[in-house]
Enzyme design. Sequence first.
Site, mmCIF file in Angstrom:
data_model
loop_
_atom_site.group_PDB
_atom_site.id
_atom_site.type_symbol
_atom_site.label_atom_id
_atom_site.label_comp_id
_atom_site.label_asym_id
_atom_site.label_seq_id
_atom_site.Cartn_x
_atom_site.Cartn_y
_atom_site.Cartn_z
ATOM 1 C CD GLU A 63 -3.027 0.492 2.469
ATOM 2 O OE1 GLU A 63 -3.882 -0.055 2.283
ATOM 3 O OE2 GLU A 63 -2.600 0.858 3.770
ATOM 4 N NE ARG A 100 -13.995 2.377 -2.534
ATOM 5 C CZ ARG A 100 -14.046 3.747 -3.048
ATOM 6 N NH1 ARG A 100 -12.694 4.125 -3.144
ATOM 7 N NH2 ARG A 100 -14.766 4.181 -3.429
ATOM 8 N N PRO A 149 -9.863 5.668 2.023
ATOM 9 C CG PRO A 149 -8.608 7.309 1.995
ATOM 10 C CD PRO A 149 -8.939 6.490 2.877
ATOM 11 C CE LYS A 150 -8.041 0.290 2.621
ATOM 12 N NZ LYS A 150 -6.411 -0.201 2.860
ATOM 13 C CE LYS A 151 -9.412 7.610 -6.938
ATOM 14 N NZ LYS A 151 -8.885 8.593 -7.966
#
Length: 245
Positions: free
Chosen positions: A77, A109, A115-117
């Site tokens: 990450e 999420r 706020p993960k992408k």
Amino acid sequence: MDAATIRETAFAMPLTSPGFPKGPYRFVNREYMIITYRTDRAALEKIVPEPLELADDVVKYEFIRMPDSTGFGDYTESGQVIPVRYKGKPGVYVHSMFLNDHPPIAGGREIWGFPKKLARPVLEVEIDTLVGTLDYGRIRVATGTMGYKHHTLDHDPVLSSMHEPNFLLKIIPHVDGSPRICELVRYHMSDIVLKGAWTGPAALALYPHALAPVADLPVREVVAASHILADMTLDLGEVVHDYLA
């Protein structure tokens, strides 16, 4: 399937094969490279949500390697956290996170509001250098480097910072697109076993990208760096502010 069974078994989607398991979420040999840098205060003021208050004009850019995590597997990450204060007490606001594994994206999420992408972060040792990179698709958006284990850090302040609260802005829309959940969430790490902490010279480069805008908080000066190895548990969160109430 009757309504009572749905209520009893509902945890996450899909109902009959959730994208992530229930916790507790334990991480073993979680490895961080954290580069703290000074940025533009005006840029920070635009993104840190009330009632949080800025603690300084700095950002912590993190590369995190997680080779052994309960239910989430083996992944990496990268992202930005911002030192803040909530009701006068220190913590950090998690601004952006990019990772390469679906279960922690979905779980992060849906449960907490991380706020993960999806992206391609890497943290590895290149000869004598700890190297972190973040690619969004084929495009490089961040590169961090640090001298490998040059100096040992005092464990007490490192542990103290790891026990500080973390804050998230959880947003989930209604089926008509209007806001259904808009909350400030607080969570902690617990049962922390610090195995090592080091510092050394560091550098950080951020590159503009429309969909991974880490460079919107530009690097003005690198002020600190740390390399940390620890075991810990990611606790569930609590809502401290409801923006729709």
